[in-house]
Design a protein around this motif. Structure first.
Motif: not given
Length: 719
Positions: A206-222
């Motif tokens: 099993v080979v698994s890879s993921s990429y996640f990004d977000t601006d975030g709910y709050r300011e300066h939480s990316a």
């Protein structure tokens, strides 16, 4: 044992309810034909027993993709586990806030007091500090959560244990591609390759890879996160089995920090530093690998071996002003460390060497070598958010070598006794390489090198009575042990290492019942933990958290859980937890030598509630989850108010949140397509997701997201 919880009317109600349910379950199972129910096998206790016969509060969770989660962290998966308090900080620069029956609640970041394992490899260091960031939910097979006395089998800082296990490759080769999006520009893409072994001696994978990004709910939480996990499995002809795991995680995240109550009420999305001059953030890079091997020698003997090694690098920029760093002994506003860790676990299991017995003997070794530095978080021009001059430079090493024994004996057809013994020992050493002397003694930075050892013999015993094939009761006791972490020892009244901080020890009791029949799976337990020298806050020193020992603390409560397949693919789940966690003795104040009018740490009255712990939690969920076609789910979670500090000066209010999801799965020949949509905090509750306990600046509150959504799809092709 004496248990104050019995004095509470709610406890009497719970006990009466439990007795009534059990009487109904017993009567019903005695009046119907036997029903063949699936056996839930438990691994976490190392006793090779079914869930029903395990004398402990243990839960096995097998995530279903039709539950329609994003797959970012454990708060999506570990819902409704009794006794487990798992809070999402909405802050990817800090780990989840996790505690079990109140153990670990003091942590302001990372995980304390609860042992975490990923595919048999510790995600908790020998001193008890751990993290969940490298758990890959995309390739997850199952999770086991263990609470109560039996968790002492894992040694130091085992107020509970969480074991996650990745899937093993099976069947034909396949590839799965997935993508999801949601509120705050949240994006996640993943790919999973898997396949079974075609010939003897070849690995499944099993080979698994993921990429996640977000601006975030709050300011300066990316935040951005890359996570990869590979598992190769060999099932050899001699009956042995080998697993090889390689795991890597890379995180870059801004930190909005906690807010005061006034800031939260004014704008829960704001960053603590309104002008964001400090640019608080964190970078994490971790790679580890491990090998497990099990082999049955014959019908009676089996051996198991595990070895692992890894490296973790962290750079964290904090919001400490340069005025605080003017103290020559201050370690600066940038934490920078590189940590190498490795270890092994070897054990033997013997079955029926004596009639109806099982013995296990093992030896666990873990070691950590850390180069830790501190820098000023400003440059020569006074600009913050940059790495400035060196202010700390030390090498920290720690290791443990724990022998352990376990035995299980069914001395009568319906009676079994389980016993365990572990000698837990942890050895600390710190070598200070940042030493400066000045003609003015107030400007000296002396040698803070030192070492210390902690050890404890941890016995455990449990008695199980199998009243019927579907109904079991048990009683258990164990001694617990928790050392301070290097982080908690890092600062003292003179800014040097606090080698005077003592380990906590606890006496843990539990009485429980379990049922598995046509009415579903049901558990009920009452528990008590008496702790001596509990590790608690000693206030802040130049912006740094310090710790001390409290003479006695007490945790006691009750837990209920139930789940059942109601009809066809309709399932239901419910749980309730009650915990009364208090200081059981007066804790005196600590004087502040620089300002006698303001104590460094205030006195804590006996009877105060331990902060960070909700007295009541409840959860309920229903789901329609067929393998193909339409699926949907609805869950509701209640969390009681949480005190923010030892003196109980303020609280994060109680809240109730509702989540809903729906999806559809198509299959056609070798193709499978899954789509989903979900909404969390459906009624837009304004609440605090977690608290930063005993924050010296009163910035206790980390607001949770309002109503938020996500949607995604995946495509799988079998070759």
């Amino acid at each position: 044992m004496q248990c104050k919880a019995f004095n509470f009317p709610i406890q009497m109600t719970l006990l009466g309810l439990t007795a009534s349910i059990c009487q109904c379950l017993y009567a019903e199972t005695g009046s119907t034909e036997p029903v063949l129910l699936p056996t839930i096998q438990i691994e976490v206790t190392r006793t090779d027993t079914a869930w029903l016969n395990t004398p402990a509060s243990v839960y096995r969770i097998e995530p279903d993709k039709n539950q329609n989660n994003v797959g970012v962290n454990l708060t999506e998966t570990l819902k409704g586990v009794p006794g487990l308090q798992l809070n999402n900080r909405e802050n990817y620069a800090q780990d989840l806030q996790l505690s079990m029956r109140g153990f670990g609640a003091r942590s302001t970041f990372g995980v304390r007091g609860v042992r975490i394992y990923v595919d048999g490899i510790p995600a908790t260091m020998p001193d008890g500090q751990g993290q969940t960031s490298n758990i890959d939910l995309s390739s997850l097979s199952h999770i086991e959560v263990l609470g109560g006395p039996f968790s002492s089998l894992y040694g130091n800082s085992s107020g509970g244990a969480i074991l996650t296990t990745s899937k093993e490759g099976s069947g034909q080769d396949s590839i799965e591609l997935g993508y999801s999006a949601g509120s705050h520009n949240k994006n996640r893409a993943d790919v999973i390759l898997q396949g079974g072994a075609k010939n003897a001696g070849e690995p499944s994978y099993v080979v698994s890879s993921s990429y996640f990004d977000t601006d975030g709910y709050r300011e300066h939480s990316a935040a951005q996160k890359v996570l990869s996990n590979t598992k190769l499995t060999w099932d050899l002809e001699d009956g042995s089995k080998i697993n090889w795991i390689v795991n890597h995680v890379d995180i870059h995240a801004n930190d909005p920090q906690g807010l005061t109550r006034e800031q939260w009420k004014a704008n829960p999305k704001q960053v603590n530093d309104a002008k964001n001059i400090f640019d608080v953030r964190k970078e994490i890079n971790q790679t580890q690998t491990g090998l497990t091997w099990s082999k049955p020698l014959n019908d009676q003997h089996e051996i198991y071996a595990m070895a692992y090694a890894g490296q973790r690098e962290v750079t964290q920029y904090q919001s400490i002003p340069n005025t605080a760093q003017a103290n020559p002994r201050h370690a600066g506003g940038v934490i920078d460390f590189s940590r190498d860790y490795y270890g092994t676990d070897l054990r033997w299991t013997g079955k029926d060497l004596l009639p109806n017995t099982r013995f296990t003997a093992g030896l666990a070794f873990d070691s950590m070598d850390e180069e830790r530095k501190g820098f000023e978080n400003f440059d020569a021009n006074g600009n913050y958010g940059v790495k400035g001059d060196l202010r700390r430079n030390e090498n920290n090493t720690l290791w443990n070598l724990d022998p352990y024994l376990q035995a299980s004996w069914t001395f009568l057809p319906a009676w079994t006794v389980d016993a365990g013994l572990r000698y837990s020992n942890v050895h600390y050493q710190s070598k200070d390489h940042y030493i400066k002397f000045d003609a003015d003694p107030n400007k000296n930075n002396g040698d803070d090198s030192g070492k210390t050892d902690y050890s404890k013999l941890l016995p455990s015993i449990a008695l199980t009575w199998k009243m019927t094939p579907e109904f079991t009761s048990y009683i258990s006791y164990a001694k617990g042990f928790e050392t301070p972490t290097f982080t908690e020892m890092a600062y003292s009244a003179n800014d040097g290492m606090n080698f005077n901080l003592q380990p906590a020890s606890s006496d843990n009791y539990e009485l429980g019942i379990k049922a598995q029949n046509v009415w579903g799976n049901f558990t009920a337990a009452i528990f008590q933990s008496k702790t001596q020298n509990d590790i608690v806050s000693a206030g802040t020193e130049n912006g740094r958290a310090t710790f001390r020992n409290a003479d006695r603390t007490l945790r006691e409560g009750a837990e209920l859980s139930w789940n059942k397949a109601l009809w066809r693919d309709l399932t239901a789940q419910a749980s309730y937890s009650y915990i009364d966690a208090t200081f059981d003795a007066f804790v005196p104040e600590i004087a502040n030598p620089s300002d006698p009018t303001k104590p460094k740490a205030v006195a804590i009255p006996s009877g105060n509630l331990i902060p960070g712990i909700a007295k009541n939690q409840a959860f309920a969920a229903v789901g329609w989850q067929p393998e193909t076609g339409f699926n949907a789910g609805l869950d509701i979670r209640y969390m009681d108010k949480v005190y923010v500090d030892d003196v109980n000066s303020d609280v994060a209010p109680s809240y109730t949140v509702v989540s809903a999801n729906a999806g559809y799965v198509w299959t056609q020949a070798d193709w499978k397509v899954r789509t989903y949509v979900r909404a969390d905090n459906l009624f837009d509750e304004n609440y605090i997701g977690s608290v930063i306990v005993n924050d010296g600046n009163g910035r206790f509150f980390e607001p949770a997201d309002g109503m938020n959504w996500s949607a995604g799809f995946s495509v799988t092709k079998v070759f």
